[in-house]
Design a protein around this motif. Structure first.
Motif, PDB file in Angstrom:
ATOM      1  N   MET A 198       0.819  -1.208   0.000  1.00 35.54           N
ATOM      2  CA  MET A 198       0.000   0.000   0.000  1.00 35.54           C
ATOM      3  C   MET A 198       0.860   1.268   0.000  1.00 35.54           C
ATOM      4  O   MET A 198       0.417   2.337  -0.408  1.00 35.54           O
ATOM      5  CB  MET A 198      -0.919   0.006   1.218  1.00 35.54           C
ATOM      6  N   GLU A 199       2.104   1.133   0.498  1.00 35.17           N
ATOM      7  CA  GLU A 199       2.971   2.306   0.602  1.00 35.17           C
ATOM      8  C   GLU A 199       3.731   2.587  -0.691  1.00 35.17           C
ATOM      9  O   GLU A 199       4.444   3.591  -0.796  1.00 35.17           O
ATOM     10  CB  GLU A 199       3.984   2.098   1.748  1.00 35.17           C
ATOM     11  N   TYR A 200       3.587   1.740  -1.712  1.00 35.73           N
ATOM     12  CA  TYR A 200       4.353   1.905  -2.956  1.00 35.73           C
ATOM     13  C   TYR A 200       3.853   3.116  -3.746  1.00 35.73           C
ATOM     14  O   TYR A 200       2.659   3.243  -4.007  1.00 35.73           O
ATOM     15  CB  TYR A 200       4.214   0.649  -3.838  1.00 35.73           C
ATOM     16  N   ARG A 201       4.784   3.985  -4.118  1.00 39.08           N
ATOM     17  CA  ARG A 201       4.468   5.082  -5.028  1.00 39.08           C
ATOM     18  C   ARG A 201       4.799   4.707  -6.469  1.00 39.08           C
ATOM     19  O   ARG A 201       4.320   5.337  -7.406  1.00 39.08           O
ATOM     20  CB  ARG A 201       5.238   6.342  -4.637  1.00 39.08           C
ATOM     21  N   LYS A 202       5.661   3.709  -6.644  1.00 36.04           N
ATOM     22  CA  LYS A 202       6.071   3.279  -7.979  1.00 36.04           C
ATOM     23  C   LYS A 202       6.556   1.829  -7.895  1.00 36.04           C
ATOM     24  O   LYS A 202       6.781   1.296  -6.797  1.00 36.04           O
ATOM     25  CB  LYS A 202       7.195   4.159  -8.508  1.00 36.04           C
ATOM     26  N   SER A 203       6.713   1.195  -9.028  1.00 29.09           N
ATOM     27  CA  SER A 203       7.280  -0.147  -9.051  1.00 29.09           C
ATOM     28  C   SER A 203       8.799  -0.050  -8.947  1.00 29.09           C
ATOM     29  O   SER A 203       9.410   0.943  -9.350  1.00 29.09           O
ATOM     30  CB  SER A 203       6.886  -0.852 -10.350  1.00 29.09           C
ATOM     31  N   TYR A 204       9.393  -1.109  -8.396  1.00 27.08           N
ATOM     32  CA  TYR A 204      10.843  -1.139  -8.260  1.00 27.08           C
ATOM     33  C   TYR A 204      11.483  -2.156  -9.204  1.00 27.08           C
ATOM     34  O   TYR A 204      12.680  -2.116  -9.431  1.00 27.08           O
ATOM     35  CB  TYR A 204      11.222  -1.467  -6.810  1.00 27.08           C
ATOM     36  N   TRP A 205      10.678  -3.070  -9.713  1.00 28.74           N
ATOM     37  CA  TRP A 205      11.182  -4.057 -10.669  1.00 28.74           C
ATOM     38  C   TRP A 205      10.851  -3.579 -12.080  1.00 28.74           C
ATOM     39  O   TRP A 205       9.744  -3.090 -12.346  1.00 28.74           O
ATOM     40  CB  TRP A 205      10.535  -5.418 -10.448  1.00 28.74           C
ATOM     41  N   ASP A 206      11.779  -3.762 -12.971  1.00 28.31           N
ATOM     42  CA  ASP A 206      11.564  -3.385 -14.371  1.00 28.31           C
ATOM     43  C   ASP A 206      10.990  -4.593 -15.112  1.00 28.31           C
ATOM     44  O   ASP A 206      11.698  -5.293 -15.829  1.00 28.31           O
ATOM     45  CB  ASP A 206      12.881  -2.922 -15.010  1.00 28.31           C
ATOM     46  N   GLU A 207       9.683  -4.835 -14.915  1.00 34.35           N
ATOM     47  CA  GLU A 207       9.044  -6.029 -15.479  1.00 34.35           C
ATOM     48  C   GLU A 207       8.448  -5.727 -16.847  1.00 34.35           C
ATOM     49  O   GLU A 207       7.944  -4.633 -17.093  1.00 34.35           O
ATOM     50  CB  GLU A 207       7.944  -6.543 -14.553  1.00 34.35           C
ATOM     51  N   MET A 208       8.494  -6.724 -17.698  1.00 35.69           N
ATOM     52  CA  MET A 208       7.875  -6.632 -19.019  1.00 35.69           C
ATOM     53  C   MET A 208       6.490  -7.274 -18.978  1.00 35.69           C
ATOM     54  O   MET A 208       6.271  -8.268 -18.292  1.00 35.69           O
ATOM     55  CB  MET A 208       8.746  -7.348 -20.061  1.00 35.69           C
ATOM     56  N   ASP A 209       5.545  -6.687 -19.707  1.00 28.05           N
ATOM     57  CA  ASP A 209       4.214  -7.292 -19.814  1.00 28.05           C
ATOM     58  C   ASP A 209       4.321  -8.660 -20.474  1.00 28.05           C
ATOM     59  O   ASP A 209       5.078  -8.841 -21.433  1.00 28.05           O
ATOM     60  CB  ASP A 209       3.291  -6.414 -20.658  1.00 28.05           C
ATOM     61  N   ASP A 210       3.565  -9.626 -19.941  1.00 21.56           N
ATOM     62  CA  ASP A 210       3.457 -10.942 -20.570  1.00 21.56           C
ATOM     63  C   ASP A 210       2.369 -10.835 -21.642  1.00 21.56           C
ATOM     64  O   ASP A 210       1.180 -10.939 -21.343  1.00 21.56           O
ATOM     65  CB  ASP A 210       3.102 -11.997 -19.522  1.00 21.56           C
ATOM     66  N   GLU A 211       2.778 -10.606 -22.885  1.00 19.54           N
ATOM     67  CA  GLU A 211       1.825 -10.365 -23.965  1.00 19.54           C
ATOM     68  C   GLU A 211       0.899 -11.560 -24.190  1.00 19.54           C
ATOM     69  O   GLU A 211      -0.287 -11.408 -24.497  1.00 19.54           O
ATOM     70  CB  GLU A 211       2.566 -10.018 -25.258  1.00 19.54           C
ATOM     71  N   GLY A 212       1.435 -12.779 -24.051  1.00 18.68           N
ATOM     72  CA  GLY A 212       0.603 -13.971 -24.220  1.00 18.68           C
ATOM     73  C   GLY A 212      -0.478 -14.059 -23.165  1.00 18.68           C
ATOM     74  O   GLY A 212      -1.624 -14.432 -23.453  1.00 18.68           O
ATOM     75  N   LEU A 213      -0.125 -13.704 -21.925  1.00 15.72           N
ATOM     76  CA  LEU A 213      -1.091 -13.737 -20.833  1.00 15.72           C
ATOM     77  C   LEU A 213      -2.170 -12.678 -21.036  1.00 15.72           C
ATOM     78  O   LEU A 213      -3.363 -12.935 -20.830  1.00 15.72           O
ATOM     79  CB  LEU A 213      -0.369 -13.511 -19.504  1.00 15.72           C
ATOM     80  N   ILE A 214      -1.750 -11.487 -21.439  1.00 16.58           N
ATOM     81  CA  ILE A 214      -2.712 -10.421 -21.720  1.00 16.58           C
ATOM     82  C   ILE A 214      -3.670 -10.848 -22.827  1.00 16.58           C
ATOM     83  O   ILE A 214      -4.893 -10.665 -22.726  1.00 16.58           O
ATOM     84  CB  ILE A 214      -1.982  -9.119 -22.120  1.00 16.58           C
TER      85      ILE A 214
END
Length: 286
Positions: A117-133
């Protein structure tokens, strides 16, 4: 609620206290942690009992539950449920139960970072899983567009899945629902073991018109005539396949199904048609 009646009362309740918050305290919505925990751990009989006890008390309470597969306090859905058939079965169930489906941040994209809840931004540089989307857009999004069929509780019917020996397979969740938007039937085998059986009679629910417990057969839950001259046509959102069954046979003997591990069906566009003079539907069915 007494002082400001228009206030929307939301509760965050855990350790299976959800029922207390909506039944006794009068909360309008409550997070339903049992959905995530029990389906993840495949405590299927326990969760079927939760649904049964709820509809025996008052089916309308189902509409107060907020069902989810992850939240900021839990691990991401992909780490709890994976990204295969089990995940999409549970996700389809979340999308078709009465109440409110709640998707976690990054759930469609397959993100693995746990967002507090305290996160203002993501810290991991994750790529979207296009197949999952893509699979979400092809399977889950069409279900959500038909939420009008499933969101109400008045016509919700939970069914037992009877095996050949007469016992109930508690790993199979099956329910029907209908509204002016149409009719739908959901079936999901939340187990890594295959299942075979028949859907015929519903579990008991409280009829609010006379405060008595009732049950129905599948054809009644789907508003079918069960006539000898009629056939039932329905399509599966999960696979795109279309099915046909004899109306009278389904009414008297139920719907026979063979389910692979984590197999899920979401049958929509359920319609009953009368056979043509040249018996076109009989020939197709046979």
């Amino acid at each position: 609620a007494e002082e400001v009646p228009d206030t929307l009362l939301l509760a965050e309740a855990f350790w299976l206290m959800e029922g207390y918050f909506v039944r006794s305290l009068g909360m309008h919505r409550v997070y339903n942690s049992a959905f995530m925990n029990m389906l993840r751990d495949e405590q299927n009989q326990k969760y079927r009992d939760v649904i049964k006890h709820t509809i025996e008390f008052d089916p309308e309470i189902l509409k107060r539950y907020v069902n989810f597969m992850n939240n900021p306090d839990e691990e991401p859905a992909i780490l709890q449920f994976g990204s295969g058939d089990k995940y999409f079965g549970v996700c389809a169930m979340m999308s078709t139960l009465p109440g409110l489906p709640m998707f976690g941040h990054g759930q469609f994209e397959g993100y693995r970072e746990k967002y507090g809840m305290e996160y203002r931004k993501s810290y991991w540089d994750e790529m979207d899983d296009e197949g999952l989307i893509y699979h979400h857009l092809n399977v889950i999004t069409p279900i959500l567009k038909h939420r009008g069929i499933f969101s109400g509780a008045e016509n919700f019917r939970l069914f037992d899945f009877y095996q050949e020996d007469g016992s109930v397979n508690e790993n199979v969740f099956a329910y029907s629902n209908h509204s002016t938007a149409g009719k739908g039937l959901f079936i999901f085998n939340n187990s890594n073991h295959p299942a075979s059986g028949v859907l015929l009679r519903s579990a008991s629910w409280k009829d609010r018109t006379n405060e008595k417990l009732k049950n129905e057969v599948l054809s009644e839950g789907l508003l079918l005539e069960g006539s000898k001259a009629n056939y039932i046509i329905f399509s599966d959102v999960m696979t795109g396949e279309e099915f046909i069954r004899h109306s009278k046979d389904l009414s008297e003997n139920g719907l026979h199904l063979v389910l692979d591990a984590y197999k899920c069906h979401v049958f929509l566009s359920v319609c009953e048609v009368r056979d043509t003079p040249d018996q076109k539907y009989r020939k197709i069915c046979e």
